[in-house]
Design an enzyme around this catalytic site. Structure first.
Site, PDB file in Angstrom:
ATOM      1  N   GLN A 203       0.803  -1.222   0.029  1.00 31.02           N
ATOM      2  CA  GLN A 203      -0.073   0.063   0.006  1.00 31.02           C
ATOM      3  C   GLN A 203       0.932   1.203   0.100  1.00 31.02           C
ATOM      4  O   GLN A 203       0.255   2.365   0.250  1.00 31.02           O
ATOM      5  CB  GLN A 203      -0.862   0.069   1.334  1.00 31.02           C
ATOM      6  CG  GLN A 203      -1.729  -1.061   1.322  1.00 31.02           C
ATOM      7  CD  GLN A 203      -2.941  -1.001   2.345  1.00 31.02           C
ATOM      8  OE1 GLN A 203      -3.916  -1.450   2.184  1.00 31.02           O
ATOM      9  NE2 GLN A 203      -2.461  -0.942   3.523  1.00 31.02           N
ATOM     10  N   ASN A 232      -3.612   3.147  -0.066  1.00 32.62           N
ATOM     11  CA  ASN A 232      -3.524   2.892   1.468  1.00 32.62           C
ATOM     12  C   ASN A 232      -4.973   2.801   2.167  1.00 32.62           C
ATOM     13  O   ASN A 232      -5.118   3.663   2.526  1.00 32.62           O
ATOM     14  CB  ASN A 232      -2.371   3.934   1.975  1.00 32.62           C
ATOM     15  CG  ASN A 232      -2.238   3.879   3.639  1.00 32.62           C
ATOM     16  OD1 ASN A 232      -2.472   2.842   3.840  1.00 32.62           O
ATOM     17  ND2 ASN A 232      -1.576   4.740   4.061  1.00 32.62           N
ATOM     18  N   ASP A 258       2.452  -8.441  10.223  1.00 32.62           N
ATOM     19  CA  ASP A 258       2.896  -7.174   9.957  1.00 32.62           C
ATOM     20  C   ASP A 258       4.096  -7.088   8.988  1.00 32.62           C
ATOM     21  O   ASP A 258       4.755  -8.166   8.890  1.00 32.62           O
ATOM     22  CB  ASP A 258       3.512  -6.508  11.270  1.00 32.62           C
ATOM     23  CG  ASP A 258       2.153  -5.719  12.083  1.00 32.62           C
ATOM     24  OD1 ASP A 258       1.118  -5.351  11.187  1.00 32.62           O
ATOM     25  OD2 ASP A 258       2.282  -5.344  13.427  1.00 32.62           O
ATOM     26  N   ASP A 260       6.981  -4.947   9.502  1.00 33.07           N
ATOM     27  CA  ASP A 260       8.024  -4.515  10.281  1.00 33.07           C
ATOM     28  C   ASP A 260       8.333  -5.570  11.346  1.00 33.07           C
ATOM     29  O   ASP A 260       8.474  -5.212  12.563  1.00 33.07           O
ATOM     30  CB  ASP A 260       7.900  -3.061  10.997  1.00 33.07           C
ATOM     31  CG  ASP A 260       6.691  -2.803  11.512  1.00 33.07           C
ATOM     32  OD1 ASP A 260       5.856  -3.731  11.599  1.00 33.07           O
ATOM     33  OD2 ASP A 260       6.695  -1.973  12.223  1.00 33.07           O
ATOM     34  N   ASP A 371      -7.781  -5.515  15.283  1.00 32.64           N
ATOM     35  CA  ASP A 371      -7.636  -6.911  15.608  1.00 32.64           C
ATOM     36  C   ASP A 371      -8.382  -7.269  16.927  1.00 32.64           C
ATOM     37  O   ASP A 371      -9.077  -8.229  17.219  1.00 32.64           O
ATOM     38  CB  ASP A 371      -6.013  -7.066  15.813  1.00 32.64           C
ATOM     39  CG  ASP A 371      -5.391  -6.130  16.469  1.00 32.64           C
ATOM     40  OD1 ASP A 371      -6.115  -5.245  17.110  1.00 32.64           O
ATOM     41  OD2 ASP A 371      -4.184  -6.095  16.438  1.00 32.64           O
ATOM     42  N   HIS A 395       9.158  -7.582  16.859  1.00 32.83           N
ATOM     43  CA  HIS A 395       8.470  -6.236  16.245  1.00 32.83           C
ATOM     44  C   HIS A 395       9.091  -5.299  17.226  1.00 32.83           C
ATOM     45  O   HIS A 395       9.290  -5.427  18.448  1.00 32.83           O
ATOM     46  CB  HIS A 395       6.977  -6.626  16.440  1.00 32.83           C
ATOM     47  CG  HIS A 395       6.211  -5.353  15.706  1.00 32.83           C
ATOM     48  ND1 HIS A 395       5.997  -4.258  16.453  1.00 32.83           N
ATOM     49  CD2 HIS A 395       5.332  -5.391  14.772  1.00 32.83           C
ATOM     50  CE1 HIS A 395       5.151  -3.556  15.649  1.00 32.83           C
ATOM     51  NE2 HIS A 395       4.790  -4.141  14.463  1.00 32.83           N
TER      52      HIS A 395
END
Length: 649
Positions: A203, A232, A258, A260, A371, A395
């Site tokens: 995105q 996005n 995720d 990252d 979530d 993370h």
């Protein structure tokens, strides 16, 4: 080597659980350590990913996060009633099998002498683990070294029916992370045996498909990689796309991750194996370790506090950011109690597509609380979420981010109150509204005016009802960013010389310089005095032109910052700072707007609650999201590949 304590434990452990800190305080004594300080593991003894060497006369324990067997979780949620440990060794020594109970007491189960090349098998019962507990084993070398070639936790009987997984990563300009994780996956093909597709929902503007090295890793993944480029739409839009595609390609599960992060690839196999043994369709999530402090676990599991509608830990003795380097699994009694959760973060979460088809995709809320809401919705439909020990990613922790200020504040406030409207069991949301109002007050008194304005916009948009949510997915963030650029408290500059010198040329820091948090006894008079100053006292020309002080991020507390008329404040990453300047007129306007929106929300609570609940099935449906994806899809590598094949044909 910085993650070795998560795999092997070189310390010793006693068999009596220490009191919790709370119990110790009641007894007037300090908590007792269960073990000696762990010794550092020997890197040269790790022969391979699944094999190691134990030096003569030494002991290595696999009572660790990644290698112990979380028996309490398998006992509660799966069809298994027993498990088998199989260990293949070479050399002379002893295998010692242990278990723990939910209180953290260590109980030796069996001692097996070994010599030569030998495979030792132990049958173990899961019956005693009703409230929690683990199985693990230690290796003790004799006069010579002892080699462990393999070790497995095995289930009796035939394996469950085969299942397929779509692994999806949502990314926004985290190209290097994505490529690193794709390389990790390619390097561990055994973890992709049941993965039918690896989908990157891109995105951002820094496209993964255009990055150096992409073609090589795509080839290494042997045709399983697909790139979808879309506008996005935030985390909820990216993860919903992953769920949508998993249902469309016939997968049994969608594994959301995720961008990252750093993956422990074995976690994919473990999540799927656990899910296949569950008694009924179950959401199974992995844990999150701190990427910058690799042995620190964010949390073992979270619930939603129903009074405040905030993430919370189920048990008082649990701690956030537990460091396994300081206290490993065997030395941490509270970690042996099974933790039942309401949801799992989508940094790594495996969701059965049967549940997705039944309850829908994510709410179209862009980011934050998507979530949580999905977990609560699944629970309302009778589907449990399990945060499974032994499956995890690394993370960046929330402590290293300005997570509650700036552009994210809008989404935190709107989406949290939206969850309260749909799921709070208390009239008017319990204490959720009071908490939101207090947060508005704190940000305004802290001269975080852009954050406070974003929170006001969140309330105003919440009051508009749910119909516009899909249409706002790609428009809200640009609007917020434009507003932030108008406020100095959210304009970050990296060079210290970009700001005028502080009047006293000192940096606020240290216990002597920072005012303490007001107590309940002093809060009211302190608050009235601070409000009077913030709202009705003019700022001098000198303070408006030059900051009074520089404030480090760790000292950026509302009770400290609110005592200044202007200050330079460092951001969480340490990469820049912004200039806070008190503005009484703006502060009064923001607080008035926040109070007015809160009054409207209280007045309309029951009607809005019913409206959001009624519209939620349509908002999360395949049909609604399909229309949104059709409007915002830029490219799909599957379609490009099909077109190219057609041309060659």
């Amino acid at each position: 080597m910085d993650t070795a304590p998560l795999y092997v434990d070189m310390g010793t452990a006693a068999g009596t659980p220490a009191p919790t800190e709370q119990e110790a305080r009641k007894q007037g004594r300090r908590p007792v350590r269960l073990s000696s300080q762990a010794r550092e593991a020997h890197a040269e003894d790790f022969i391979g990913r699944c094999s190691t060497r134990v030096r003569p006369g030494e002991r290595v324990s696999f009572g660790s996060y990644f290698n112990a067997f979380a028996a309490g979780y398998w006992r509660k949620w799966t069809t298994l009633s027993r498990v088998r440990l199989s260990v293949t060794t070479r050399g002379e020594g002893t295998i010692v099998v242990f278990r723990s109970n939910a209180k953290g007491a260590l109980l030796q189960q069996k001692s097996i002498p070994v010599s030569g090349e030998q495979t030792s098998v132990v049958e173990l019962d899961l019956l005693p683990f009703g409230d929690g507990g683990w199985y693990w084993f230690d290796l003790v070398a004799g006069r010579g070294e002892l080699l462990m070639d393999t070790a497995e936790w095995q289930a009796p009987g035939p394996a469950p029916a085969a299942a397929s997984v779509t692994l999806e990563i949502t990314t926004l300009n985290k190209t290097s992370f994505c490529l690193s994780n794709l390389r990790l996956l390619a390097a561990h093909p055994e973890c992709l045996d049941h993965v039918s597709e690896v989908i990157i929902v891109d995105q951002g503007t820094d496209k993964v498909s255009a990055a150096p090295g992409f073609e090589e890793v795509a080839k290494d993944l042997d045709g399983k990689l697909r790139i979808i480029e879309q506008s996005n739409l935030g985390g909820s839009g990216g993860f919903s796309r992953g769920m949508f595609e998993a249902c469309g390609n016939g997968s049994d599960y969608a594994l959301l991750m995720d961008d990252d992060i750093v993956i422990e690839p074995e976690s994919i196999t473990r999540l799927l194996t656990f899910a296949r043994y569950c008694r009924k369709p179950t959401i199974v999530g992995g844990h999150m370790f701190d990427l910058h402090h690799r042995t620190a676990l964010h949390t073992l599991g979270e619930i939603v506090n129903p009074q405040r509608i905030q993430p919370d830990q189920p048990y008082a003795e649990m701690e956030l950011g537990h460091d396994f380097l300081i206290s490993n699994l065997r030395q941490t009694p509270w970690m042996h109690r099974r933790v039942d959760v309401d949801y799992n973060g989508w940094w790594m979460c495996l969701i059965p597509t049967s549940i997705i088809r039944e309850i829908g995709l994510s709410m179209p809320v862009f980011i934050k609380w998507d979530d949580v809401e999905f977990g609560l919705r699944a629970k309302a439909h009778g589907h449990q979420t399990v945060s499974l020990p032994g499956a995890a990613v690394w993370h960046i922790s929330w402590g290293d981010k300005d997570d509650l200020v700036g552009w994210q504040a809008y989404f935190h406030n709107r989406n949290r109150l939206m969850v309260a409207l749909m799921y709070s069991p208390f009239a008017k949301g319990g204490r959720a509204l009071l908490g939101a109002l207090f947060a508005d007050l704190k940000h305004t008194l802290s001269m975080q005016y852009a954050t406070a304005k974003g929170r006001v916009w969140a309330m105003e948009d919440l009051l508009k009802g749910p119909d516009a949510l899909h249409g706002m997915l790609d428009t809200t963030l640009p609007r917020i960013r434009a507003m932030l650029a108008e406020h100095s408290d959210t304009v970050y500059l990296s060079d210290p010389d970009d700001f005028p010198a502080a009047q006293k040329e000192t940096t606020l820091g240290g216990s002597a310089a920072v005012a303490g948090r007001p107590s309940l006894k002093t809060l009211l008079p302190w608050g009235m005095k601070t409000l009077r100053k913030q709202l009705f006292t003019d700022v001098s020309a000198e303070d408006a032109a030059r900051p009074q002080a520089r404030i480090s991020h760790q000292d950026n507390k509302w009770w400290t910052v609110s005592q200044f008329d202007s200050a330079i404040v460092t951001n969480a990453e340490g990469t820049g700072a912004s200039w806070y300047v008190r503005n009484p007129q703006l502060a009064k306007s923001l607080l008035t707007s926040a109070a007015a929106s809160m009054f409207q929300l209280v007045r309309r609570w029951d009607g809005l609650s019913a409206e959001y609940k009624a519209k939620m099935p349509a908002l999360t449906s395949m049909e609604s999201w399909s229309k949104t994806f059709a409007e915002h899809t830029i490219a799909d590598s599957r379609d490009r590949n099909a077109h190219a094949l057609g041309e060659r044909g």
